[in-house]
Design a protein around this motif. Structure first.
Motif, PDB file in Angstrom:
ATOM      1  N   ASP A 211      -2.858   0.964  -0.019  1.00 20.12           N
ATOM      2  CA  ASP A 211      -2.179   1.367   1.159  1.00 20.12           C
ATOM      3  C   ASP A 211      -0.666   1.429   1.380  1.00 20.12           C
ATOM      4  OD1 ASP A 211      -3.239   1.439   4.251  1.00 20.12           O
ATOM      5  OD2 ASP A 211      -1.508   0.115   4.314  1.00 20.12           O
ATOM      6  N   PRO A 212      -0.240   2.411   1.803  1.00 20.02           N
ATOM      7  CA  PRO A 212       0.944   2.769   1.780  1.00 20.02           C
ATOM      8  C   PRO A 212       1.739   2.147   3.215  1.00 20.02           C
ATOM      9  CG  PRO A 212       0.000   4.626   2.853  1.00 20.02           C
ATOM     10  CD  PRO A 212      -1.135   3.675   2.149  1.00 20.02           C
ATOM     11  N   HIS A 213       1.091   1.360   3.856  1.00 15.06           N
ATOM     12  CA  HIS A 213       1.882   0.586   4.822  1.00 15.06           C
ATOM     13  C   HIS A 213       1.833  -0.940   4.864  1.00 15.06           C
ATOM     14  CE1 HIS A 213      -0.311   4.223   6.644  1.00 15.06           C
ATOM     15  NE2 HIS A 213       1.093   4.597   7.264  1.00 15.06           N
ATOM     16  N   GLY A 214       3.098  -1.381   4.886  1.00 17.46           N
ATOM     17  CA  GLY A 214       3.095  -2.864   4.833  1.00 17.46           C
ATOM     18  C   GLY A 214       3.106  -3.399   3.363  1.00 17.46           C
ATOM     19  N   PRO A 216       2.001  -4.349  -0.200  1.00 20.19           N
ATOM     20  CA  PRO A 216       0.971  -3.323  -1.111  1.00 20.19           C
ATOM     21  C   PRO A 216      -0.277  -4.252  -1.199  1.00 20.19           C
ATOM     22  CG  PRO A 216       3.507  -3.609  -2.071  1.00 20.19           C
ATOM     23  CD  PRO A 216       3.213  -4.323  -0.797  1.00 20.19           C
ATOM     24  N   GLN A 217      -1.490  -3.464  -0.931  1.00 20.39           N
ATOM     25  CA  GLN A 217      -2.594  -4.135  -1.118  1.00 20.39           C
ATOM     26  C   GLN A 217      -3.632  -2.848  -1.540  1.00 20.39           C
ATOM     27  OE1 GLN A 217      -3.703  -7.123   2.085  1.00 20.39           O
ATOM     28  NE2 GLN A 217      -2.930  -5.305   2.950  1.00 20.39           N
ATOM     29  N   VAL A 225     -13.089   4.498   5.482  1.00 14.83           N
ATOM     30  CA  VAL A 225     -13.463   3.084   6.504  1.00 14.83           C
ATOM     31  C   VAL A 225     -13.058   2.034   5.479  1.00 14.83           C
ATOM     32  CG1 VAL A 225     -14.443   1.484   7.605  1.00 14.83           C
ATOM     33  CG2 VAL A 225     -14.674   4.241   8.375  1.00 14.83           C
ATOM     34  N   PRO A 226     -12.117   1.120   5.453  1.00 15.39           N
ATOM     35  CA  PRO A 226     -11.860   0.038   4.536  1.00 15.39           C
ATOM     36  C   PRO A 226     -13.280  -0.830   4.117  1.00 15.39           C
ATOM     37  CG  PRO A 226     -10.053  -0.179   6.074  1.00 15.39           C
ATOM     38  CD  PRO A 226     -11.332   0.846   6.530  1.00 15.39           C
ATOM     39  N   HIS A 227     -13.632  -0.915   2.996  1.00 20.31           N
ATOM     40  CA  HIS A 227     -14.885  -1.541   2.471  1.00 20.31           C
ATOM     41  C   HIS A 227     -14.472  -2.834   1.555  1.00 20.31           C
ATOM     42  CE1 HIS A 227     -19.248  -1.935   1.511  1.00 20.31           C
ATOM     43  NE2 HIS A 227     -18.848  -1.507   0.179  1.00 20.31           N
ATOM     44  N   TRP A 228     -13.418  -2.882   1.213  1.00 19.97           N
ATOM     45  CA  TRP A 228     -13.147  -4.216   0.300  1.00 19.97           C
ATOM     46  C   TRP A 228     -11.386  -3.971   0.210  1.00 19.97           C
ATOM     47  CZ3 TRP A 228     -10.172  -3.704  -4.160  1.00 19.97           C
ATOM     48  CH2 TRP A 228     -10.119  -5.110  -5.056  1.00 19.97           C
ATOM     49  N   ARG A 229     -10.652  -5.206   0.193  1.00 18.41           N
ATOM     50  CA  ARG A 229      -9.379  -5.331   0.032  1.00 18.41           C
ATOM     51  C   ARG A 229      -8.953  -6.181  -0.898  1.00 18.41           C
ATOM     52  NH1 ARG A 229      -5.883  -9.062   2.071  1.00 18.41           N
ATOM     53  NH2 ARG A 229      -7.552 -10.331   2.866  1.00 18.41           N
ATOM     54  N   VAL A 374      -7.912 -20.129  -0.380  1.00 23.99           N
ATOM     55  CA  VAL A 374      -8.376 -18.782   0.310  1.00 23.99           C
ATOM     56  C   VAL A 374      -7.600 -17.458  -0.126  1.00 23.99           C
ATOM     57  CG1 VAL A 374      -8.554 -20.399   2.208  1.00 23.99           C
ATOM     58  CG2 VAL A 374      -6.378 -18.878   2.151  1.00 23.99           C
ATOM     59  N   LYS A 375      -8.385 -16.352   0.201  1.00 25.62           N
ATOM     60  CA  LYS A 375      -7.887 -15.160   0.104  1.00 25.62           C
ATOM     61  C   LYS A 375      -6.873 -14.893   1.347  1.00 25.62           C
ATOM     62  CE  LYS A 375      -9.342 -10.300   0.028  1.00 25.62           C
ATOM     63  NZ  LYS A 375     -10.734  -9.403   0.211  1.00 25.62           N
ATOM     64  N   PHE A 376      -5.851 -14.484   1.019  1.00 24.06           N
ATOM     65  CA  PHE A 376      -4.733 -14.112   2.361  1.00 24.06           C
ATOM     66  C   PHE A 376      -5.463 -13.341   3.336  1.00 24.06           C
ATOM     67  CE2 PHE A 376      -0.840 -15.778  -0.379  1.00 24.06           C
ATOM     68  CZ  PHE A 376      -1.179 -16.911  -0.132  1.00 24.06           C
ATOM     69  N   PRO A 377      -5.168 -13.412   4.616  1.00 20.54           N
ATOM     70  CA  PRO A 377      -5.341 -12.185   5.623  1.00 20.54           C
ATOM     71  C   PRO A 377      -4.921 -11.079   5.348  1.00 20.54           C
ATOM     72  CG  PRO A 377      -4.634 -14.347   6.742  1.00 20.54           C
ATOM     73  CD  PRO A 377      -4.307 -14.348   5.059  1.00 20.54           C
ATOM     74  N   ASP A 378      -5.490  -9.888   5.831  1.00 23.88           N
ATOM     75  CA  ASP A 378      -4.955  -8.691   5.696  1.00 23.88           C
ATOM     76  C   ASP A 378      -3.526  -8.547   6.081  1.00 23.88           C
ATOM     77  OD1 ASP A 378      -4.518  -5.699   5.646  1.00 23.88           O
ATOM     78  OD2 ASP A 378      -6.258  -5.476   7.001  1.00 23.88           O
ATOM     79  N   ALA A 379      -2.573  -8.109   5.034  1.00 22.09           N
ATOM     80  CA  ALA A 379      -1.238  -8.446   5.042  1.00 22.09           C
ATOM     81  C   ALA A 379      -0.551  -7.039   5.810  1.00 22.09           C
ATOM     82  CB  ALA A 379      -0.576  -8.373   3.617  1.00 22.09           C
TER      83      ALA A 379
END
Length: 905
Positions: A211-214, A216-217, A225-229, A374-379
């Motif tokens: 994802d080019p915003h924020g 990198p993920q 539509v996001p299905h996995w991160r 934990v897996k970090f929240p959406d960055a």
């Protein structure tokens, strides 16, 4: 040996001539392979220029210098369309890794791949002037050439400069050395896009990229539509990637054969991998079903799956909503974060709101609680603070009303960077290799967390003491017991063990005799006479002994009815078989009962037929504690199948126990019990894993959750399309009737029976009779015993395709019909297994025998030495005694002489 090689100096179509003399078989095969390789190379180019091209109808190709990759025309699976693609050249199974004209297929073999008039690589068809596909870049002076590099990268070169490369435009496959990411300066975003299907390379509905915003993920999208991160890079792996073995993640440098590089700088962000060994082929594929798979080419000549993403339900993006966390090991999977509660308690799809809302932050006395693993929240809703410690990050977070949590970025460098999140916390989950996250909470939650940690600390301390003290006490008690028994056995002579013989008594509930005898007298008379005397009892006596045939006393079920344990008035234990009124009757041969779970009227899961204990195919809970199993402690199960009705019901053994079976909106069939902790606890879930899904592997195949490739064709069947991961199995050798001469059956152990809708039930038929009956029909494909404890009661025979089979621990034996070739192969396999078992037995037995002999020799040696010492001591005592007698007698006769003799000496 190779005697002579004659090369034709004419055209390239002429074939080289090889003359062999005195060549052994192995060398001949090697030389023939070399010959075909040389012959194929005559049709392969190393470079495409303005005067060279690849024509589909001439079967020409472009091959890398090391021979690992080939570019040419191909048709996928059953498709008649033609495409230009790149695939592995030295692998027997064609795996296409890049496609040029994936959106513009050619419908015949008239395609040409060449450098066009403008200097671009292009695909032409049917003598048309405009290309179907082109690299579409600006070429200086229109002088260019194309080459396939050893990495599988197709490059277009002009004036010794790469002006276009296929690595910048991947399709569905990530190769070693390929940059997977985006260039901030040029805007180039390298993403993977799935095929529409195995027959169609057209871009499908799934894609994956950064994802080019924020921060990198990597995201996996379904129709954008996001299905996995993936989570952020933490210095080792992408936080949130699930482990394979010991931290063998999709993009992890922990995996043995791959080095991973992650780069994040002003101009570009990308990740790439390179095998540590040159001869290892590893790829990452975005499959048409939405799975991002890492594969390696195994020495068994097949692609093996190393990792699958998404792997479980908690991998799904925003599975539990905002301000919630998912845990695959808990039930229910979703829970609100500390300081949040459900907006609607009855809503299984969590909507979490703050328990106590404050104007700014969390109010007075606020702080942070640590969530481990934990897996970090959406960055995308976070800020990266460089060179900031955790303490500084905490203070920075408290400065903002909207900051909701923070965490350290790198797992090995605690003071390097940290991230703070602002607003909602989305897409969090628990997993083993997760990191610590610090969640902002109010004073109430902070106090509750401190109290909880104190309790945990106390329990941990107590548990540690218990784990230390209990083994010590057990060791002391064991030592005392051993000492006691050893001393007792040393003093006593070895006694003879008393032998007890239990006699099975036959009772006829319809026969009532008045000659009741005491069982002890009957047993003693039987022992004296040497014969067993049959004793008859009244029905009332049997009812009293078995507590009116209580289900608690039920031992099992035989061919003529259930068996109960009991105790007579004199204390003797007995076993009673109660004749069943419907003994010998079977199920309806055309409708063997099975439970189905449907999704929009389509089968989604199947239970299998009743086997006398449970429904065959149900996943286990502990030891046979299945959904409909009478083995679970808290319920009794009744299964009825007669001419009028078929049903299954259960009733709690304890009246105060609340137990229900619920079909949830997500398609999961769950058994729940109300726990003393005042919540519903999950006892069992169906579907439990991927193999539970109906027809997961297709017809004539079997699924196993314990293997990397879950699906495999049954013996006697092989893949219709080897490159198709969704198996379509066909018979290896087709016969007009059955499996031909020499056919037979191989036993598959521990399986869920196939769908019984195309089967027939034969009541009161043995397995041998069932095998003979099966061979009479051309269409019969296998058979099995119905009941696990009653091998002679009945059997089922299947006709046609075998569907929805799987392996599991408590499965039953299934006998599959195969031809003579498979039968011989199975016999050879069993023989080799027995041979291996013998070797293992020898490996285990020989050391035991040797150690026993050594111990015996040592014991014998010690015994002889002690006996010898005892003999020597006895002789010394006797000698001293004799000397004493001599001296005493000498003193009594002549004491003066003795004194003189003593002085002289």
């Amino acid at each position: 040996m190779l005697k002579e090689v004659v090369k034709d100096t004419g055209t390239s179509e002429k074939v080289q001539t090889l003359i062999f003399m005195g060549c052994n078989r192995a060398r001949c095969i090697w030389v023939l392979f070399l010959t075909f390789d040389l012959f194929g190379s005559l049709h392969a180019l190393e470079t495409i220029t303005g005067t060279q091209f690849i024509a589909d109808d001439e079967n020409r190709s472009l091959v890398s210098s090391d021979g690992n990759f080939k570019l040419g025309f191909f048709s996928p699976a059953k498709s008649q369309a033609h495409y230009v693609g790149i695939w592995f050249n030295k692998i027997s199974e064609q795996k296409v890794v890049w496609v040029a004209n994936r959106e513009t297929p050619i419908r015949n073999s008239s395609g040409i791949f060449k450098i066009g008039g403008d200097g671009n690589l292009a695909v032409f068809c049917c003598n048309q002037s405009s290309p179907l596909w082109s690299t579409n870049v600006s070429v200086p002076a229109q002088t260019s050439a194309a080459k396939l590099l050893d990495s599988g990268n197709l490059v277009l070169v002009a004036k010794e400069t790469i002006i276009w490369q296929s690595f910048d435009y991947p399709t569905d496959t990530l190769l070693a050395g390929m940059k997977f990411g985006y260039n901030r300066k040029t805007g180039l975003n390298r993403i993977l896009t799935s095929w529409k299907s195995i027959d169609d390379p057209t871009p499908g509905e799934f894609s994956s990229g950064f994802d080019p915003h924020g921060i990198p993920q990597i995201f996996l999208y379904k129709n954008l539509v996001p299905h996995w991160r993936s989570g952020i890079w933490n210095g080792r792996i992408l936080n949130g990637m699930l482990d394979v073995g010991s931290r063998k993640d999709d993009f992890s440098d922990q995996i043995d054969f791959v080095n991973v590089t992650f780069v994040s700088k002003d101009n570009e962000i990308y990740i790439k991998f390179a095998p540590k060994k040159v001869d290892v082929f590893s790829i990452v594929v975005m499959e048409s079903m939405g799975f991002l798979n890492r594969l390696i080419w195994h020495e068994s000549q097949r692609w093996v799956k190393v990792q699958v993403t998404p792997e479980d339900m908690c991998d799904e993006y925003m599975r539990c909503g905002a301000n919630a966390i998912c845990n695959e090991d808990a039930f229910p999977h979703c829970a609100c974060l500390p300081g949040f509660e459900r907006l609607y308690p009855q809503d299984w799809y969590l909507k979490c709101q703050e328990t106590r809302k404050e104007g700014c932050g969390k109010g007075d006395g606020e702080g942070f609680v640590r969530l481990e693993g934990v897996k970090f929240p959406d960055a995308r809703y976070s800020t990266l603070y460089s060179n900031m410690s955790l303490e500084e990050c905490e203070r920075e977070c408290l400065k903002s009303c909207n900051c909701t949590g923070y965490a350290n970025v790198y797992v090995d460098e605690m003071g390097r960077d940290c991230i703070a999140w602002y607003g909602k916390l989305q897409d969090m989950r628990h997993f083993k290799s997760g990191q610590d996250f610090y969640l902002r909470v109010d004073a109430v939650e902070l106090a509750a967390n401190a109290q909880k940690n104190t309790k945990v600390h106390v329990l941990t301390t107590k548990s540690t003491l218990v784990f230390i003290i209990v083994p010590l006490v057990e060791t002391l008690l064991s030592a005392l017991c051993f000492s006691y028994f050893w001393r007792r056995n040393a003093k006593r002579n070895k006694g003879k063990k008393k032998q007890q013989r239990r006699q099975m008594l036959l009772f006829d509930s319809e026969r009532s005799l008045s000659n009741y005898r005491d069982s002890s007298n009957a047993n003693s008379s039987a022992s004296e006479s040497g014969d067993i005397e049959i004793t008859f009892f009244e029905l009332n006596t049997v009812i009293a002994a078995t507590e009116n045939f209580s289900s608690a006393n039920k031992l099992g079920r035989g061919g003529f009815g259930p068996v109960f344990k009991g105790q007579l008035a004199n204390g003797q234990e007995i076993a009673v078989k109660r004749l069943s009124n419907n003994s010998g009757q079977g199920f309806d041969p055309h409708s063997i009962p099975q439970f189905f779970l449907y999704k929009n009227s389509v089968p989604h899961w199947r239970s299998g037929p009743w086997n006398g204990h449970i429904l065959n195919g149900l996943p286990e809970v502990g030891g046979h504690k299945d959904y409909f199993s009478d083995q679970i402690d808290l319920i009794n199960i009744t299964f009825v199948s007669n001419d009028n009705e078929i049903y299954l019901k259960y009733s709690p053994k304890k009246g105060a126990v609340f137990s229900i079976v619920v079909l949830e909106t997500m398609g999961l069939l769950k058994r729940l019990i109300w726990h003393e902790s005042q919540r519903w606890v999950k006892v069992q879930v169906v579907l439990q894993d991927l193999c539970d899904e109906y027809m997961r592997c297709g017809a004539n195949a079997i699924c196993s959750e314990d293997t990397l490739a879950h699906c495999a064709c049954l013996p006697g069947f092989d893949r219709l399309y080897p490159q198709d991961w969704y198996l379509k199995c066909q018979e290896t050798r087709k016969e007009a009737c059955g499996k031909g001469d020499g056919e037979g059956f191989v036993r598959l152990e521990g399986v869920k029976f196939p769908d019984a809708r195309n089967s027939t039930l034969y009541s009161n038929m043995t397995l041998e009779e069932c095998g003979r009956e099966s061979l009479k029909s051309c269409n019969c494909t296998g058979y099995a015993n119905v009941y696990v404890d009653e091998l002679g009661r009945g059997c089922i025979a299947w006709y046609g395709e075998l569907r929805d089979m799987r392996r599991y621990k408590s499965g039953q034996d299934f006998y599959l019909r195969v031809d003579a070739v498979e039968l011989a192969a199975d016999a050879q396999k069993n023989a080799s297994t027995r041979s291996s078992n013998k070797k293992y037995a020898c490996i285990l037995i020989v050391p035991i025998v040797v150690e026993t002999l050594l111990a015996s020799l040592c014991f014998y040696y010690m015994w002889r030495r002690n006996a010898k010492r005892k003999g020597q001591k006895q002789k010394q005592k006797q000698q001293l005694h004799q000397n004493k007698l001599v001296l005493d007698s000498a003193r009594s006769l002549s004491p003066i002489a003795v004194v003189k003799v003593g002085v002289q000496n």
